[in-house]
Design an enzyme around this catalytic site. Structure first.
Site, PDB file in Angstrom:
ATOM      1  N   SER A 168       0.768  -1.157   0.143  1.00 46.47           N
ATOM      2  CA  SER A 168      -0.021  -0.036  -0.009  1.00 46.47           C
ATOM      3  C   SER A 168       0.803   1.150   0.111  1.00 46.47           C
ATOM      4  CB  SER A 168      -1.020   0.094   1.223  1.00 46.47           C
ATOM      5  OG  SER A 168      -0.286  -0.025   2.392  1.00 46.47           O
TER       6      SER A 168
ATOM      7  N   HIS B 100      -5.124  -3.159  -2.838  1.00 49.05           N
ATOM      8  CA  HIS B 100      -4.749  -2.028  -3.960  1.00 49.05           C
ATOM      9  C   HIS B 100      -4.711  -2.759  -5.310  1.00 49.05           C
ATOM     10  CE1 HIS B 100      -4.234   1.009  -1.331  1.00 49.05           C
ATOM     11  NE2 HIS B 100      -3.699   0.384  -0.436  1.00 49.05           N
TER      12      HIS B 100
ATOM     13  N   LYS C  29     -11.450   0.600  -1.926  1.00 50.24           N
ATOM     14  CA  LYS C  29     -10.388   1.298  -2.748  1.00 50.24           C
ATOM     15  C   LYS C  29     -10.993   1.388  -4.485  1.00 50.24           C
ATOM     16  CE  LYS C  29      -7.340   1.294   0.674  1.00 50.24           C
ATOM     17  NZ  LYS C  29      -6.533   0.167   1.621  1.00 50.24           N
TER      18      LYS C  29
HETATM   19  C1  LIG Z   1      -6.659   0.046   3.092  1.00 52.19           C
HETATM   20  C2  LIG Z   1      -6.160  -1.400   3.315  1.00 52.19           C
HETATM   21  C3  LIG Z   1      -6.811  -2.178   4.080  1.00 52.19           C
HETATM   22  C4  LIG Z   1      -7.930  -2.005   5.065  1.00 52.19           C
HETATM   23  O1  LIG Z   1      -9.134  -1.813   4.260  1.00 52.19           O
HETATM   24  P1  LIG Z   1     -10.266  -0.883   4.419  1.00 52.19           P
HETATM   25  O2  LIG Z   1     -11.491  -1.345   3.825  1.00 52.19           O
HETATM   26  O3  LIG Z   1      -9.916   0.678   4.155  1.00 52.19           O
HETATM   27  O4  LIG Z   1     -10.476  -0.925   6.057  1.00 52.19           O
HETATM   28  C5  LIG Z   1      -6.294  -3.487   4.272  1.00 52.19           C
HETATM   29  N1  LIG Z   1      -5.248  -3.900   3.656  1.00 52.19           N
HETATM   30  C6  LIG Z   1      -4.514  -3.080   2.737  1.00 52.19           C
HETATM   31  C7  LIG Z   1      -3.247  -3.661   2.085  1.00 52.19           C
HETATM   32  C8  LIG Z   1      -4.812  -1.971   2.701  1.00 52.19           C
HETATM   33  O5  LIG Z   1      -4.261  -1.048   1.938  1.00 52.19           O
END
Ligand SMILES: *Cc1c(COP(=O)(O)O)cnc(C)c1O
Length: 385
Positions: free
Chosen positions: A183, A211, A241
């Site tokens: 991320s 991602h 995302k």
């Molecule tokens: C953003 C993210 C999460 C968390 O997901 P949310 O739905 O925002 O709680 C988990 N793992 C990774 C790698 C992320 O980038």
């Protein structure tokens, strides 16, 4: 009465402030085409994970509004009580088909998914092996196992092999977990190698594709890059995302999903997602499946930016420019804001000490000319200073 409490918080904040690590919220009004308004100023956002700009897409908004009118704004209870509105079945079927698994289980968020999945599979006698740059919620899930957690050097398959050779036999079960797309660095995990290694040692393998889904591997995620289909028995990710809405998921074999629905604490003891979020995710998956060229476009934009700055070729929509020092990173972010670009300064503890960075994310809505202008500014005013 709570003087010591307030003193505690104030003292902590002052210490963080001194190290440029205090954080603040900025009210942001996000509009279409990656535009964000802050303090009345119109900025082009290179900071958002809404890679396909689906959070603002008219068809997806309409799906959310229709679901709200049909089912209400909230789901009213845990999914195991009365919160399991009919849209969940459709979303889970769609996710499983997309990822090539028997079934899927949708959680309240990606964070909640990892907090639920990991300790349901791995207990105090077992072993979790995770990449050192794994997302905070994988490591938090590891803490909840009350078991043995070993961290491997970033993307170092030999280190995983060594840890498995040394420790696997001491534990009934082992799980290897990693981000599929990292991320804060934007690179991919060596998924094929890790999958094969896990198979050899009877370790379970989980990727967190927060991602990846929607934007790499023709939208299907990091196990599908370049037309491959790497066997990953636990494919976790988020709908918040590229999917543009909210919620987390796990795609896996039927008994694994049934077990999650029965024992995972963040699934059992937390309210089901609002109908609008679930309906919007279904509509987003429709769009991604129908328009793979659109899903591929943010990665092409990230690659253009990398070419212009002579950075290594992007593997995802995330491109870090590592500056090291938090103060320098903050001032670069402020300078870019003055130029009309929203780019976040990422500091410890989100990233390791000494690796504060600007994190650029690219979306389908970014025009090439904006990317060129941004790259020119970064080249002359950030990378040289
Ligand atoms: C953003 C993210 C999460 C968390 O997901 P949310 O739905 O925002 O709680 C988990 N793992 C990774 C790698 C992320 O980038």
């Amino acid at each position: 009465m709570s003087q010591s409490l307030e003193d505690f918080a104030r003292g902590k904040l002052a210490a963080l402030e001194q190290r440029q690590l205090r954080r603040s919220l900025f009210e942001t009004d996000r509009l279409e085409d990656a535009v964000a308004i802050r303090d009345g100023k119109r900025l082009l956002s290179f900071a958002c994970n809404d890679y396909l700009n689906l959070s603002q897409h008219p068809d997806i908004k309409r799906a959310a509004i229709e679901a709200t009118e049909r089912y209400g704004v909230g789901s009213g209870a845990s999914r195991l009580v009365t919160g399991n509105h009919p849209l969940f079945r459709e979303l889970e079927t769609r996710l499983a088909r997309f990822k090539g698994t028997d079934d899927a289980c949708v959680f309240g968020s990606g964070y909640l998914a990892n907090l639920g999945i990991i300790p349901t599979l791995i207990g105090p006698d077992d072993l979790l092996i995770a990449d050192e740059l794994s997302h905070a919620c994988i490591l938090a899930g590891g803490t909840l196992t009350r078991g043995n957690v070993r961290i491997f050097r970033h993307n170092d398959v030999d280190h995983v092999a060594e840890l498995l050779a040394t420790h696997r036999a001491d534990h009934p079960r082992a799980l290897v977990a990693t981000d599929g797309v990292f991320s804060m660095d934007g690179d991919l995990a060596p998924i094929a190698e890790l999958s094969a290694l896990c198979e050899t040692h009877d370790a379970w393998f989980m990727t967190d594709d927060a991602h990846g889904i929607g934007v790499v591997g023709a939208g299907r995620g990091s196990s599908f890059v370049d037309g491959s289909k790497v066997p990953v028995p636990l494919q976790m990710g988020t709908l918040s995302k590229a999917i543009g809405t909210y919620g987390g998921y796990l795609c896996a074999a039927q008994p694994v999903i049934d077990f999650m629905r029965t024992r995972s604490r963040t699934f059992i003891y937390s309210t089901g997602l609002p109908p609008a979020a679930v309906a919007a995710s279904i509509a987003a998956l429709d769009l991604i499946e129908e328009q793979p060229e659109y899903a591929a476009s943010p990665l092409a934009k990230a690659r253009l930016f990398c070419e212009l700055l002579e950075l290594p070729r992007a593997e995802s929509c995330i491109v870090p420019v590592i500056l090291g020092d938090p103060a320098r990173t903050l001032s670069a972010s402020q300078m870019l804001e003055e130029e009309g670009y929203l780019v976040t300064a990422i500091r410890p503890p989100t990233v390791p000490e000494g690796t504060a960075r600007l994190r650029f994310t690219f979306t389908a809505a970014h025009a090439d000319e904006d990317i060129r202008r941004l790259a020119a500014i970064v080249k002359t005013r950030v990378m040289t200073s």
